[in-house]
Enzyme design. Sequence first.
Site, PDB file in Angstrom:
ATOM      1  N   ASP A 120       0.866  -1.180   0.000  1.00 15.92           N
ATOM      2  CA  ASP A 120       0.000   0.000   0.000  1.00 15.92           C
ATOM      3  C   ASP A 120       0.901   1.227   0.000  1.00 15.92           C
ATOM      4  O   ASP A 120       2.128   1.107  -0.098  1.00 15.92           O
ATOM      5  CB  ASP A 120      -0.950  -0.009   1.211  1.00 15.92           C
ATOM      6  CG  ASP A 120      -0.205  -0.119   2.540  1.00 15.92           C
ATOM      7  OD1 ASP A 120       1.030   0.086   2.570  1.00 15.92           O
ATOM      8  OD2 ASP A 120      -0.857  -0.414   3.557  1.00 15.92           O
ATOM      9  N   THR A 335      -5.859 -12.621   4.543  1.00 17.58           N
ATOM     10  CA  THR A 335      -5.166 -11.809   3.551  1.00 17.58           C
ATOM     11  C   THR A 335      -4.977 -10.403   4.116  1.00 17.58           C
ATOM     12  O   THR A 335      -5.485 -10.080   5.195  1.00 17.58           O
ATOM     13  CB  THR A 335      -5.964 -11.735   2.243  1.00 17.58           C
ATOM     14  OG1 THR A 335      -7.277 -11.231   2.530  1.00 17.58           O
ATOM     15  CG2 THR A 335      -6.085 -13.099   1.584  1.00 17.58           C
ATOM     16  N   TYR A 336      -4.272  -9.560   3.391  1.00 14.28           N
ATOM     17  CA  TYR A 336      -3.926  -8.220   3.865  1.00 14.28           C
ATOM     18  C   TYR A 336      -5.206  -7.448   4.225  1.00 14.28           C
ATOM     19  O   TYR A 336      -6.124  -7.359   3.411  1.00 14.28           O
ATOM     20  CB  TYR A 336      -3.143  -7.479   2.786  1.00 14.28           C
ATOM     21  CG  TYR A 336      -2.513  -6.203   3.262  1.00 14.28           C
ATOM     22  CD1 TYR A 336      -1.600  -6.209   4.311  1.00 14.28           C
ATOM     23  CD2 TYR A 336      -2.829  -4.984   2.671  1.00 14.28           C
ATOM     24  CE1 TYR A 336      -1.015  -5.038   4.753  1.00 14.28           C
ATOM     25  CE2 TYR A 336      -2.238  -3.810   3.100  1.00 14.28           C
ATOM     26  CZ  TYR A 336      -1.329  -3.838   4.143  1.00 14.28           C
ATOM     27  OH  TYR A 336      -0.765  -2.681   4.585  1.00 14.28           O
ATOM     28  N   PRO A 337      -5.289  -6.891   5.457  1.00 19.87           N
ATOM     29  CA  PRO A 337      -6.564  -6.332   5.918  1.00 19.87           C
ATOM     30  C   PRO A 337      -6.818  -4.874   5.529  1.00 19.87           C
ATOM     31  O   PRO A 337      -7.843  -4.323   5.893  1.00 19.87           O
ATOM     32  CB  PRO A 337      -6.448  -6.448   7.446  1.00 19.87           C
ATOM     33  CG  PRO A 337      -4.990  -6.317   7.717  1.00 19.87           C
ATOM     34  CD  PRO A 337      -4.283  -6.932   6.547  1.00 19.87           C
TER      35      PRO A 337
END
Length: 862
Positions: A120, A335-337
């Site tokens: 991100d 998975t990525y939150p």
Amino acid sequence: KMVVTVLMVAEKPSIAQTLAEALSGHKHNTRSGVSPACKVHEYEGDFYGQKAWFKVTSCAGHVYSIDFPPEFNNWDRVDPLTLFGAPTVRNEANPKLRMPKHFQSEAKGCNYLVLWLDCDREGENICYEVMDNVVPHLSSAGGQQQVWRAQFSSLAPVDLKKAMASLGSPNKDMSDSVDARAEMDLKLGCAFTRFQTKYFQGKYGDLDTNLVSYGPCQTPTLWFCVKRSDEINAFQPESYYTIDVQLSKAGKELPLQWDRGQVFDMPIATLFLNLVQDDKAKAVVTDISQKEDRQARPQALNTVAMLKMASTRLGIGPDAAMRMAERLYLDGYLTYPRTETNTYPKNFDLQGAVRAQTGHPHWGDYSKNLLQIGLSRARDGTDMGDHPPITPVRAATEGQLGDGFRLYDMITRHFLATVSPDCKFLKTRVNFDIAGEGFSVTGRKVVDPGFTAIQRDGGMDDIHVPDFTKGEAVPLQKVSMGSHKTRPPSYLSESDLLTLMEKYGIGTDASMATHINNIVERNYVTLETSGRRLIPTKLGIALVHGYQMVDNELVIPKVRANMEKNCTMIADGKAEVLPVVQHCLRLFRDKFIYYVKHVDLVDQLFESIFKTLENSGRPLSRCGDCNRYLSVVDRKPVRMFCKTCNRIFKMPQNGQMKLYKELKCPLDNFELVFVANKVGKSYPICPCCYDDPPFGDKEEQGKHWNLNHPIYKKYRPAVMSCIGENCPGTLCLDVDSAPKWQIDCNICLQQLSIFEDKAHKIKATSDFCEECGSVLLDVTFNKGKSPLPDGGTERKACLACDDVFNAHTVSKTGRNFFRRNPNAGKGKGKGKGKKGKGKGKGMSEDDKAEERGRMMAKQNKK
């Protein structure tokens, strides 16, 4: 063939370990690096067809943080207006972790760098922080690309191997957008916060907050809450009336719905009531309709939706839910939150994700059945191009996850619901005519529960309606007129607030939870835990109303949303950093000047709500300048003030305060104040010297008492260096602690209890121990309680080196270098007892700590 060395950097130590295990097949070695927090995992492998030696390590979040240079950090001497044009510096985010030196050391001899930071904007920014320390130290790679970026959304081994096989490059634009936002938030947030904190805390005593802060995201978030509060307070209830009819059929009582709903005029409602109440009136069935209806399965889960569900269904606040989800991600369960996407990518392995749950004790059978009948196509949503929706990676039980299981359970059930069939039900509606007025009753029967069979709170109950025939006339059992009042809207729940923040572009999916937590921490709103509703405090309401009186754009979401759009343009490569930052700061600088000029409008509002300092303090000690009483405000921030001199003095924020023996400071004639905190540490202070230290660095203000001050030389004399790990402080004798004598550190919470109740009098002498450099103590023991071998009552010795003194010294706060067992050793450490001052062979942990303490004491003496 040459072996190349590849350095791989993850965002957290646990990810580095997971990465090394997945890519090496658990055939890696682990060693320590320069940083005490980040291990280095090493293994052999291949890198783009070359034999390679891999080194996998990590940072611990951001390597650097942005701040002003030290000369701009003095609130009393720096005009907040100058902060808009002030330079900024990058400081180590956590100097104790030594991250820059860690990366520089590991980079030596490496040919390639592979970045495994979170995918991100923040992760991209950390990439460049790592690169700043690694790239200058890389060895040549023959002109090939040396810096690579891994793109991944899950820590499952299969996903990590896929990411390793398709490396890309870091994105400078995304990193720049983070730097731009950080600089804008720092400068305008600090300018407003410093000005209004000093202004309002200098006038009012019951604000009950340490900082009257302003934040470009925090303040619009508060505005949503205050706006709803204003709507509630302005609400005027209206009376309305309903015609309530009840039938009885097949032994079941059926309340009917009036087609008009309600009317607001009582005479008209009475007219309808009289019509329906007519003795001859019956409910005649005019129509019976049945149709199959469905409730759509939910969309895939993004961050905001997950936080809203956690708040409404589990009663877990956004900040706590985010931390919990991150923990589950780091442990390889999710998975990525942090994602804005709520639709599954075309290549997403939904079958594999469901298959991973088939062995679960709660929903394993449901998962197997789903795979047998075939997964339903997930609902379309929005693909923001960041990460796939939040989904479970592997099955886990409550025993494995503890508190995190509630969130994992919610997310897994939701995921299974997204690929389950819709809920189908048969809806029945019977229409009645009573004296020309329309009424109806509605029922339903579930045909296929679909996703509601797995998702909690999604279940639908059957509503049974008896059989009717068209034209049937049913007698009325009960007719009445209901009188009601309209109700005001409820205070915003966390879920409501997240919805508004998402709609108006306040914060990112990664930061929204933090902004909500901030307004609670700042005491701008209180959280009603039962309904997770946010109720503004009088301080929060006063601030928002005050901003609106001066400049409405300081609080409405529009300005912040524009800032976020500009940052997104930078991230997309459509705008340069400098023009965006300069434009924003220029805009807010003008707003700041206008706010300062018209702050009296806000002040008038505060005057009507809060008590002035004069009315909220209690007299305590005398001022050294005018000899009038200083008053102390016990609510945070704790401070003292002199009405006559119009001066405010910062005070310690923890502890009870009282007058100290009516003694005065020899430097300024202020009466001394005695501060005692909850852990038993107490000390005298001079309000003037505490607020403006006459000794030492001004930056040390309020952090500890300075040993050069005459009141501490007399009432808290130094004895030896602190035994606390990494503490630079000094242990001082508390002359007021008799008969339970104790020694306290002037910086940390280290405390030593000495001689129990055996000592009558203790004095710190001017002599030093020849062995370790500590100050010698002159002790007079109580008759009959003396621990001295000959029964004597007086002794002058070193607390660390004397056997008797040492044996009667115990730490109150943890492990220390004093022997707890009086018979554990003899002598002064010269080879007797437990090896004394040997090179460490055979030494106990206590002896090693004793040696360390003596060395620190010697250094302090020098």
